[in-house]
Write a protein that holds these residues in place. Sequence first.
Motif, PDB file in Angstrom:
ATOM      1  N   PHE A  19       0.872  -1.238  -0.014  1.00 21.98           N
ATOM      2  CA  PHE A  19      -0.269   0.023   0.085  1.00 21.98           C
ATOM      3  C   PHE A  19       1.148   1.625   0.093  1.00 21.98           C
ATOM      4  O   PHE A  19       0.203   2.652  -0.306  1.00 21.98           O
ATOM      5  N   THR A  20       1.848   1.102  -0.255  1.00 20.68           N
ATOM      6  CA  THR A  20       2.856   2.629  -0.005  1.00 20.68           C
ATOM      7  C   THR A  20       2.428   3.218  -1.167  1.00 20.68           C
ATOM      8  O   THR A  20       2.613   4.239  -0.675  1.00 20.68           O
ATOM      9  N   PRO A  21       2.850   2.661  -2.541  1.00 15.38           N
ATOM     10  CA  PRO A  21       2.264   3.511  -3.401  1.00 15.38           C
ATOM     11  C   PRO A  21       1.458   4.817  -3.477  1.00 15.38           C
ATOM     12  O   PRO A  21       0.811   5.711  -3.875  1.00 15.38           O
ATOM     13  N   VAL A  22      -0.376   4.030  -2.903  1.00 18.70           N
ATOM     14  CA  VAL A  22      -1.399   4.709  -2.327  1.00 18.70           C
ATOM     15  C   VAL A  22      -1.387   5.430  -1.044  1.00 18.70           C
ATOM     16  O   VAL A  22      -2.408   5.596  -0.933  1.00 18.70           O
ATOM     17  N   ASP A  27       0.482  14.680  -5.500  1.00 16.93           N
ATOM     18  CA  ASP A  27       0.906  14.938  -6.731  1.00 16.93           C
ATOM     19  C   ASP A  27       3.034  13.690  -5.381  1.00 16.93           C
ATOM     20  O   ASP A  27       3.674  14.445  -6.160  1.00 16.93           O
ATOM     21  N   LEU A  28       2.745  13.018  -5.028  1.00 16.39           N
ATOM     22  CA  LEU A  28       3.893  12.866  -4.295  1.00 16.39           C
ATOM     23  C   LEU A  28       3.632  10.805  -5.111  1.00 16.39           C
ATOM     24  O   LEU A  28       3.101   9.817  -4.333  1.00 16.39           O
ATOM     25  N   PHE A  29       4.686  10.474  -5.438  1.00 17.16           N
ATOM     26  CA  PHE A  29       4.984   8.752  -5.517  1.00 17.16           C
ATOM     27  C   PHE A  29       6.138   8.493  -5.980  1.00 17.16           C
ATOM     28  O   PHE A  29       7.251   9.125  -6.561  1.00 17.16           O
ATOM     29  N   PHE A  30       5.945   7.396  -5.206  1.00 11.85           N
ATOM     30  CA  PHE A  30       7.894   6.674  -4.280  1.00 11.85           C
ATOM     31  C   PHE A  30       8.407   8.024  -4.218  1.00 11.85           C
ATOM     32  O   PHE A  30       9.898   8.357  -4.780  1.00 11.85           O
ATOM     33  N   ALA A  31       7.768   8.958  -3.675  1.00 10.15           N
ATOM     34  CA  ALA A  31       9.167  10.207  -3.326  1.00 10.15           C
ATOM     35  C   ALA A  31       9.524  11.051  -3.937  1.00 10.15           C
ATOM     36  O   ALA A  31      10.638  11.528  -4.179  1.00 10.15           O
ATOM     37  N   VAL A  32       8.770  11.008  -5.129  1.00 13.55           N
ATOM     38  CA  VAL A  32       9.267  12.571  -6.243  1.00 13.55           C
ATOM     39  C   VAL A  32       7.613  12.559  -6.391  1.00 13.55           C
ATOM     40  O   VAL A  32       6.527  12.275  -6.708  1.00 13.55           O
ATOM     41  N   THR A  33       8.367  14.349  -6.742  1.00 14.00           N
ATOM     42  CA  THR A  33       6.830  15.146  -6.401  1.00 14.00           C
ATOM     43  C   THR A  33       6.536  15.083  -8.259  1.00 14.00           C
ATOM     44  O   THR A  33       7.588  14.907  -9.024  1.00 14.00           O
ATOM     45  N   ILE A  34       5.460  14.850  -8.422  1.00 16.20           N
ATOM     46  CA  ILE A  34       5.202  14.622  -9.912  1.00 16.20           C
ATOM     47  C   ILE A  34       3.695  15.464  -9.770  1.00 16.20           C
ATOM     48  O   ILE A  34       2.855  16.011  -9.092  1.00 16.20           O
ATOM     49  N   GLU A  43       1.785   4.617 -17.518  1.00 18.28           N
ATOM     50  CA  GLU A  43       3.315   3.861 -16.806  1.00 18.28           C
ATOM     51  C   GLU A  43       3.211   3.909 -15.690  1.00 18.28           C
ATOM     52  O   GLU A  43       4.020   2.640 -15.124  1.00 18.28           O
ATOM     53  N   ALA A  44       2.445   4.010 -15.099  1.00 17.89           N
ATOM     54  CA  ALA A  44       2.352   4.265 -13.356  1.00 17.89           C
ATOM     55  C   ALA A  44       1.842   3.047 -12.861  1.00 17.89           C
ATOM     56  O   ALA A  44       2.127   2.791 -12.557  1.00 17.89           O
ATOM     57  N   SER A  45       1.019   2.536 -13.658  1.00 20.21           N
ATOM     58  CA  SER A  45       0.044   1.257 -13.454  1.00 20.21           C
ATOM     59  C   SER A  45       1.188   0.648 -13.308  1.00 20.21           C
ATOM     60  O   SER A  45       1.392  -0.527 -12.821  1.00 20.21           O
ATOM     61  N   ARG A  46       2.297   0.272 -14.831  1.00 25.73           N
ATOM     62  CA  ARG A  46       2.963  -0.223 -15.009  1.00 25.73           C
ATOM     63  C   ARG A  46       4.129  -0.700 -13.943  1.00 25.73           C
ATOM     64  O   ARG A  46       4.547  -1.944 -13.503  1.00 25.73           O
ATOM     65  N   ILE A  47       4.183   0.334 -13.243  1.00 27.78           N
ATOM     66  CA  ILE A  47       5.780   1.119 -12.499  1.00 27.78           C
ATOM     67  C   ILE A  47       4.741  -0.271 -11.178  1.00 27.78           C
ATOM     68  O   ILE A  47       5.956  -1.164 -11.069  1.00 27.78           O
ATOM     69  N   VAL A  48       3.841   0.132 -10.868  1.00 25.90           N
ATOM     70  CA  VAL A  48       3.550   0.245  -9.625  1.00 25.90           C
ATOM     71  C   VAL A  48       3.415  -1.580  -9.884  1.00 25.90           C
ATOM     72  O   VAL A  48       2.907  -2.248  -8.001  1.00 25.90           O
ATOM     73  N   ALA A 100      12.247   5.541 -12.327  1.00 25.27           N
ATOM     74  CA  ALA A 100      11.400   5.012 -12.753  1.00 25.27           C
ATOM     75  C   ALA A 100      10.642   6.281 -13.242  1.00 25.27           C
ATOM     76  O   ALA A 100      10.162   6.813 -13.772  1.00 25.27           O
ATOM     77  N   ILE A 101      10.132   6.590 -11.969  1.00 29.07           N
ATOM     78  CA  ILE A 101       9.559   8.036 -11.663  1.00 29.07           C
ATOM     79  C   ILE A 101      10.055   8.889 -11.794  1.00 29.07           C
ATOM     80  O   ILE A 101       9.081   9.959 -12.064  1.00 29.07           O
ATOM     81  N   SER A 102      11.190   9.098 -11.276  1.00 31.78           N
ATOM     82  CA  SER A 102      11.901  10.470 -11.678  1.00 31.78           C
ATOM     83  C   SER A 102      11.916  10.605 -12.637  1.00 31.78           C
ATOM     84  O   SER A 102      11.773  12.063 -13.234  1.00 31.78           O
ATOM     85  N   ALA A 103      11.624  10.064 -13.578  1.00 27.58           N
ATOM     86  CA  ALA A 103      11.406  11.090 -15.292  1.00 27.58           C
ATOM     87  C   ALA A 103      10.357  12.066 -15.392  1.00 27.58           C
ATOM     88  O   ALA A 103      10.369  12.462 -16.349  1.00 27.58           O
TER      89      ALA A 103
END
Length: 112
Positions: A19-22, A27-34, A43-48, A100-103
């Motif tokens: 449950f960490t990703p949700v 605006d914060l996803f895996f400790a990256v501001t998005i 793409e986000a669904s694939r990474i999760v 992967a999210i950093s991009a």
Amino acid sequence: MITAVGILLIAILGVSSHFTPVSTRPDLFFAVTINPAFRGSAEASRIVRRYRIGIWISTALGALTLALTAGATHTKAFLLGSLLFVIAVQIFLFLQARSAISAHAVPVTGIR
């Protein structure tokens, strides 16, 4: 008894990591501001999905190791080793997803 407690701890680690990703701000996803809209993208669904598959594989391996070593003379050492393995793999998976999210990162606003 130690084996059962260890398997319970490993299961708790798996569930909390699942449950960490949700569990953060939109605006914060895996400790990256998005941009919050990115969370709904394919793409986000694939990474999760890849992150969660890794989480459950590591959780299963840790629990299986404990179950197979139940009754061994060094059960506490196996418990510690299994917990450290699961934690290390889950940290690695988090950092891999973060990379992967950093991009898709956006500049942080100065408004607090």
